[in-house]
Design a protein around this motif. Structure first.
Motif, PDB file in Angstrom:
ATOM      1  N   ALA A 521      14.361 -56.583  48.201  1.00 19.90           N
ATOM      2  CA  ALA A 521      14.263 -55.449  49.123  1.00 19.90           C
ATOM      3  C   ALA A 521      14.126 -54.135  48.358  1.00 19.90           C
ATOM      4  N   TYR A 522      14.861 -53.993  47.255  1.00 16.81           N
ATOM      5  CA  TYR A 522      14.786 -52.773  46.440  1.00 16.81           C
ATOM      6  C   TYR A 522      13.386 -52.624  45.844  1.00 16.81           C
ATOM      7  N   ILE A 523      12.857 -53.716  45.300  1.00  9.51           N
ATOM      8  CA  ILE A 523      11.510 -53.668  44.710  1.00  9.51           C
ATOM      9  C   ILE A 523      10.465 -53.357  45.784  1.00  9.51           C
ATOM     10  N   ASP A 524      10.585 -54.012  46.948  1.00 10.80           N
ATOM     11  CA  ASP A 524       9.625 -53.736  48.029  1.00 10.80           C
ATOM     12  C   ASP A 524       9.719 -52.280  48.483  1.00 10.80           C
ATOM     13  N   PHE A 525      10.927 -51.760  48.491  1.00  5.21           N
ATOM     14  CA  PHE A 525      11.105 -50.350  48.862  1.00  5.21           C
ATOM     15  C   PHE A 525      10.353 -49.433  47.898  1.00  5.21           C
ATOM     16  N   GLU A 526      10.495 -49.680  46.585  1.00  2.00           N
ATOM     17  CA  GLU A 526       9.806 -48.836  45.606  1.00  2.00           C
ATOM     18  C   GLU A 526       8.294 -49.015  45.682  1.00  2.00           C
ATOM     19  N   ASP A 533       6.365 -46.855  38.487  1.00  2.00           N
ATOM     20  CA  ASP A 533       7.223 -46.802  37.294  1.00  2.00           C
ATOM     21  C   ASP A 533       8.638 -47.261  37.627  1.00  2.00           C
ATOM     22  N   HIS A 534       9.131 -46.811  38.798  1.00  2.00           N
ATOM     23  CA  HIS A 534      10.457 -47.270  39.223  1.00  2.00           C
ATOM     24  C   HIS A 534      10.466 -48.786  39.446  1.00  2.00           C
ATOM     25  N   THR A 535       9.348 -49.266  39.983  1.00  2.00           N
ATOM     26  CA  THR A 535       9.264 -50.710  40.236  1.00  2.00           C
ATOM     27  C   THR A 535       9.298 -51.486  38.935  1.00  2.00           C
ATOM     28  N   ARG A 536       8.506 -51.022  37.917  1.00  2.00           N
ATOM     29  CA  ARG A 536       8.520 -51.706  36.621  1.00  2.00           C
ATOM     30  C   ARG A 536       9.913 -51.661  36.009  1.00  2.00           C
ATOM     31  N   ASP A 537      10.564 -50.530  36.164  1.00  2.00           N
ATOM     32  CA  ASP A 537      11.921 -50.418  35.625  1.00  2.00           C
ATOM     33  C   ASP A 537      12.864 -51.427  36.300  1.00  2.00           C
ATOM     34  N   LEU A 538      12.692 -51.576  37.634  1.00  2.00           N
ATOM     35  CA  LEU A 538      13.525 -52.554  38.346  1.00  2.00           C
ATOM     36  C   LEU A 538      13.259 -53.971  37.861  1.00  2.00           C
ATOM     37  N   TYR A 539      11.984 -54.313  37.644  1.00  2.00           N
ATOM     38  CA  TYR A 539      11.662 -55.649  37.150  1.00  2.00           C
ATOM     39  C   TYR A 539      12.265 -55.884  35.769  1.00  2.00           C
ATOM     40  N   THR A 546      18.265 -62.124  34.750  1.00  2.00           N
ATOM     41  CA  THR A 546      17.826 -63.502  34.988  1.00  2.00           C
ATOM     42  C   THR A 546      16.472 -63.718  34.351  1.00  2.00           C
ATOM     43  N   ASN A 547      16.220 -64.942  33.949  1.00  2.00           N
ATOM     44  CA  ASN A 547      14.943 -65.312  33.330  1.00  2.00           C
ATOM     45  C   ASN A 547      14.181 -66.278  34.233  1.00  2.00           C
ATOM     46  N   HIS A 548      14.345 -66.134  35.537  1.00  2.00           N
ATOM     47  CA  HIS A 548      13.756 -67.078  36.477  1.00  2.00           C
ATOM     48  C   HIS A 548      12.239 -66.900  36.523  1.00  2.00           C
ATOM     49  N   VAL A 549      11.512 -68.012  36.647  1.00  3.14           N
ATOM     50  CA  VAL A 549      10.059 -67.981  36.607  1.00  3.14           C
ATOM     51  C   VAL A 549       9.484 -67.179  37.773  1.00  3.14           C
ATOM     52  N   LYS A 550      10.159 -67.214  38.944  1.00  3.07           N
ATOM     53  CA  LYS A 550       9.623 -66.495  40.096  1.00  3.07           C
ATOM     54  C   LYS A 550       9.632 -64.985  39.879  1.00  3.07           C
ATOM     55  N   VAL A 551      10.612 -64.510  39.125  1.00  3.12           N
ATOM     56  CA  VAL A 551      10.651 -63.077  38.813  1.00  3.12           C
ATOM     57  C   VAL A 551       9.455 -62.706  37.938  1.00  3.12           C
ATOM     58  N   TRP A 552       9.172 -63.531  36.935  1.00  2.00           N
ATOM     59  CA  TRP A 552       8.025 -63.254  36.067  1.00  2.00           C
ATOM     60  C   TRP A 552       6.718 -63.288  36.864  1.00  2.00           C
ATOM     61  N   ILE A 553       6.556 -64.281  37.698  1.00  3.19           N
ATOM     62  CA  ILE A 553       5.319 -64.388  38.483  1.00  3.19           C
ATOM     63  C   ILE A 553       5.183 -63.194  39.422  1.00  3.19           C
ATOM     64  N   SER A 554       6.304 -62.817  40.078  1.00  7.65           N
ATOM     65  CA  SER A 554       6.256 -61.659  40.972  1.00  7.65           C
ATOM     66  C   SER A 554       5.921 -60.384  40.211  1.00  7.65           C
ATOM     67  N   TYR A 555       6.475 -60.241  39.010  1.00  2.45           N
ATOM     68  CA  TYR A 555       6.202 -59.065  38.169  1.00  2.45           C
ATOM     69  C   TYR A 555       4.721 -59.004  37.828  1.00  2.45           C
ATOM     70  N   ALA A 556       4.168 -60.135  37.422  1.00  5.33           N
ATOM     71  CA  ALA A 556       2.748 -60.161  37.053  1.00  5.33           C
ATOM     72  C   ALA A 556       1.862 -59.877  38.268  1.00  5.33           C
ATOM     73  N   GLN A 557       2.188 -60.450  39.392  1.00  2.00           N
ATOM     74  CA  GLN A 557       1.392 -60.210  40.598  1.00  2.00           C
ATOM     75  C   GLN A 557       1.506 -58.757  41.051  1.00  2.00           C
ATOM     76  N   PHE A 558       2.681 -58.164  40.849  1.00  8.64           N
ATOM     77  CA  PHE A 558       2.818 -56.737  41.174  1.00  8.64           C
ATOM     78  C   PHE A 558       1.851 -55.903  40.339  1.00  8.64           C
ATOM     79  N   GLU A 559       1.807 -56.169  39.015  1.00  9.55           N
ATOM     80  CA  GLU A 559       0.901 -55.410  38.155  1.00  9.55           C
ATOM     81  C   GLU A 559      -0.541 -55.596  38.587  1.00  9.55           C
ATOM     82  N   LEU A 560      -0.857 -56.795  39.047  1.00 14.86           N
ATOM     83  CA  LEU A 560      -2.228 -57.071  39.461  1.00 14.86           C
ATOM     84  C   LEU A 560      -2.591 -56.312  40.735  1.00 14.86           C
ATOM     85  N   THR A 561      -1.593 -56.080  41.618  1.00 15.61           N
ATOM     86  CA  THR A 561      -1.867 -55.424  42.897  1.00 15.61           C
ATOM     87  C   THR A 561      -1.796 -53.904  42.817  1.00 15.61           C
TER      88      THR A 561
END
Length: 671
Positions: A521-526, A533-539, A546-561
């Motif tokens: 919710a925090y990331i979607d808010f930013e 920049d705030h979003t990247r900082d949150l990621y 956490t080192n969960h794969v879904k976080v990495w995939i979401s981070y990469a997809q965010f950069e792509l969008t």
């Protein structure tokens, strides 16, 4: 002089050999087996003695003397054996020596005067030889000595009736009735009178009979007797006397069933209804099953629709009464009873029944026991509000219910909310707020906070919403949904800084129930605020946790969008970092998911070289076997599973190269 062991001829008697082994034989033989073998080995059959023909009076006299002597000897040996006396008397009777037979019977009675068989055989002998007075004398003596032996009375009266001496038979019956015998004796007396059309005598006997044996079936027989004689008034009088005789303490269902059927046969349907209603009002309800059934059938035949419905309602009412009396805490029975009465009875009756039901408080302060009980209060309040239209009484019901609940141990948010909604319907907002405020102060629950906030949101009282949210978070700071909703409220109100501050407070909490929801919710808010920049900082902060794969995939997809220049390279760089991290963590399944997502990126945005490189990174799936062990450490067999071999995995490279060489050799063999 001969020795002591010599016989008369001077020869020695051989001595019996002594038994040396006195131990029991291994196979024991019972006396029954010995007797059976003796019977089976019996070779000669004993023939009956020859028949003797007597043709001379002297021989006959000698024969009689010999038989009498044998009988007398048997009697002397055992005088108490009745069979010897009876055989003796019957033999004398067969010789036409009636006087001697009579003497034998009298002697036997001196030995055992309470033996029923002797009296019966003695009297039957006199009757066979038509010695009526002698038979009367014997029967008279028998019933005097043994008045409780019904067989004497039956045969005595039967003999007199066969002789046509009805007056004598009646006199004997009267003597018998003084002893108050069993029911069948009375019926025999009544049937004799009816055979000779002596109805009044039979009626008099019935009057005495129902007092000696006051069973319901006997009163019913008396009434049916009167009915068969055509005396309807007399039959009704018998039933009425029976009802009066038993009174209200000893009422019986069978009596009223018979009375009702009698009146139904007389076409007196109003009388039938009166009888059934009187019985249903006074009899215990568990004894009224057949009465209800008969009453219902009568109304179906002869009543109107209203009467039938009244009978059915009455029957169900009595059933529910019995259920709640047997178990006052059977709340399901109370619900059914109340539903019935709400449809049939007036307000005061229903209100009284509700008061009776809510008086049965659960015996223990456990919430599971109180759940059904609380719905009695809810139904009571709804009935007062919707059916009785008594607003003030509805308010009192709600308040009384809240006073009954032990809030220190548990509470019911539903009651607080229903009370508040009731006050809102009455346009009494202050009392509604007061009730909800008391609820969250006395027994806070998530549901109470949410509903209170929802009420204030509908009223657009945002400051009140903030205060309630603050109390909510003080009560349960680990509830991520509350933090998210509070921040969303501030975001909707346009206070972005306040919303961001709330998110920061939330992620800083040491304990959260669903942290992934909060971070998302925090990331979607930013992202919605386009603060990349705030979003990247949150990621980056989240990846430290956490080192969960879904976080990495979401981070990469965010950069792509983001759509900025070089976003694809940014996403590719994140995938490379993630692959490095997951490779060191040795989590093959998560690494496969990451590579598949990376491959989709390269397939969509990459060039030929990057796609080829990505293809070379993809793992190979192989089938392997591993040994299983049971809980006790024993072997449990083998199982197959799929494993992944990555090209850049140094530990598996030799095996991988060997597999590649084997594959190439197999392809060459095919060509």
């Amino acid at each position: 002089m001969a020795s002591s062991d010599s016989g008369p001829m001077g020869k020695r008697v051989p001595k019996v050999a002594k038994v040396k082994n006195k131990a029991p034989a291994p196979v024991q033989i019972t006396a029954e087996q010995l007797l059976r073998e003796a019977k089976e080995r019996q070779l000669e059959l004993s023939l009956p003695p020859p028949k003797q023909k007597i043709s001379d009076p002297d021989e006959l006299a000698e024969y009689k003397l010999r038989k009498r002597k044998a009988f007398e000897d048997n009697i002397r040996k055992n005088r108490s054996v009745v069979a010897n006396w009876l055989k003796y008397a019957q033999w004398e009777e067969s010789q036409q020596e009636i006087q001697r037979a009579r003497s034998v019977y009298e002697r036997s009675l001196d030995v055992d005067h309470r033996n029923i068989t002797i009296w019966l055989k003695y009297a039957e002998m006199e009757m066979r030889h038509r010695q009526i007075n002698h038979a009367r004398n014997i029967w008279d003596r028998a019933v005097t000595i043994l008045p409780r032996v019904n067989q004497f009375w039956y045969k005595y009266t039967y003999m007199e009736e066969m002789l046509g001496n009805i007056a004598g038979a009646r006199q004997i019956f009267e003597r018998w009735m003084e002893w108050e015998p069993e029911e069948q004796a009375w019926h025999s007396y009544i049937n004799m009178e009816l055979r000779y059309k002596e109805v009044e005598h039979a009626r008099t006997i019935y009057e005495r009979f129902v007092l000696v044996h006051p069973d319901v079936k006997n009163w019913v027989k008396f009434a049916k007797f009167e009915e068969r004689q055509g005396n309807i008034v007399g039959a009704r009088g018998v039933y009425e006397r029976a009802v009066e005789f038993y009174g209200e303490e000893h009422m019986d269902e069978k009596l009223f069933l018979a009375f009702g059927k009698f009146e139904e046969g007389c076409k007196e349907h109003d009388r039938v209804r009166t009888i059934y209603k009187y019985a249903l009002d006074n009899l215990p309800k568990e004894q009224c099953q057949e009465l209800y059934k008969s009453f219902t059938q009568h109304e179906k035949k002869y009543g109107d629709k209203g009467g039938i419905e009244n009978v059915i309602v009455s029957k169900r009412k009595f059933q529910y009464e019995e259920e709640v009396k047997a178990n006052p805490n059977n709340y399901d029975a109370w619900f059914d009873y109340l539903r019935l009465m709400e449809a049939e009875a007036d307000v005061s009756t229903v209100r009284e029944l509700y008061e009776r039901s809510i008086a049965n408080v659960p015996l223990a302060a456990e919430k599971t026991l109180w759940r059904r009980y609380i719905y009695l209060w809810i139904n009571y309040a709804l009935y007062e509000e919707l059916m009785a239209k008594d607003i003030e009484r509805t308010r009192l019901v709600y308040r009384a219910c809240l006073d009954v609940i032990p809030h220190g141990k548990f509470t019911f948010a539903k009651i607080w909310l229903l009370y508040a909604q009731f006050e809102i319907r009455q346009k009494n907002l202050a009392d509604a707020r007061k009730a909800l405020g008391t609820a969250i102060g006395k027994c806070p629950k998530d549901k109470l906070f949410r509903e209170y906030i929802g009420l204030e949101l509908q009223l657009r009282e945002f400051d009140r919403c903030r205060k309630i949210y603050e109390k909510f978070l003080t009560f349960n700071p680990a509830n991520c949904t509350t933090w998210v909703k509070y921040a969303e409220l501030e975001s909707v109100l346009g206070d972005v800084d306040r919303a961001r501050a709330l998110f920061e407070l939330a992620v800083a909490q040491p304990l959260l129930d669903m942290p992934e929801v909060l971070w998302k919710a925090y990331i979607d808010f930013e992202i919605n605020q386009e603060e990349f920049d705030h979003t990247r900082d949150l990621y980056e902060r989240l990846l430290k946790r956490t080192n969960h794969v879904k976080v990495w995939i979401s981070y990469a997809q965010f950069e792509l969008t983001t759509g900025v220049e070089g976003c694809t390279d940014q996403a590719r760089g994140i995938y490379k970092r993630a692959d490095k991290q997951l490779r060191s963590a040795e989590n093959k399944e998560e690494r496969v998911l990451l590579l598949e997502s990376w491959k989709e990126l390269e397939d969509s945005y990459g060039d030929e070289s990057s796609q080829t490189e990505m293809k070379n990174r993809m793992p190979r799936r192989v089938k392997r076997r591993r040994k299983l062990q049971a809980d006790d450490g024993s072997d449990a067999g083998w199982e197959e599973y799929y494993d992944y071999i990555f090209p850049d995995d140094d530990t598996s490279m030799p095996n991988f190269k060997l597999l590649q060489m084997a594959k190439m050799w197999k392809e060459k063999q095919k060509t």
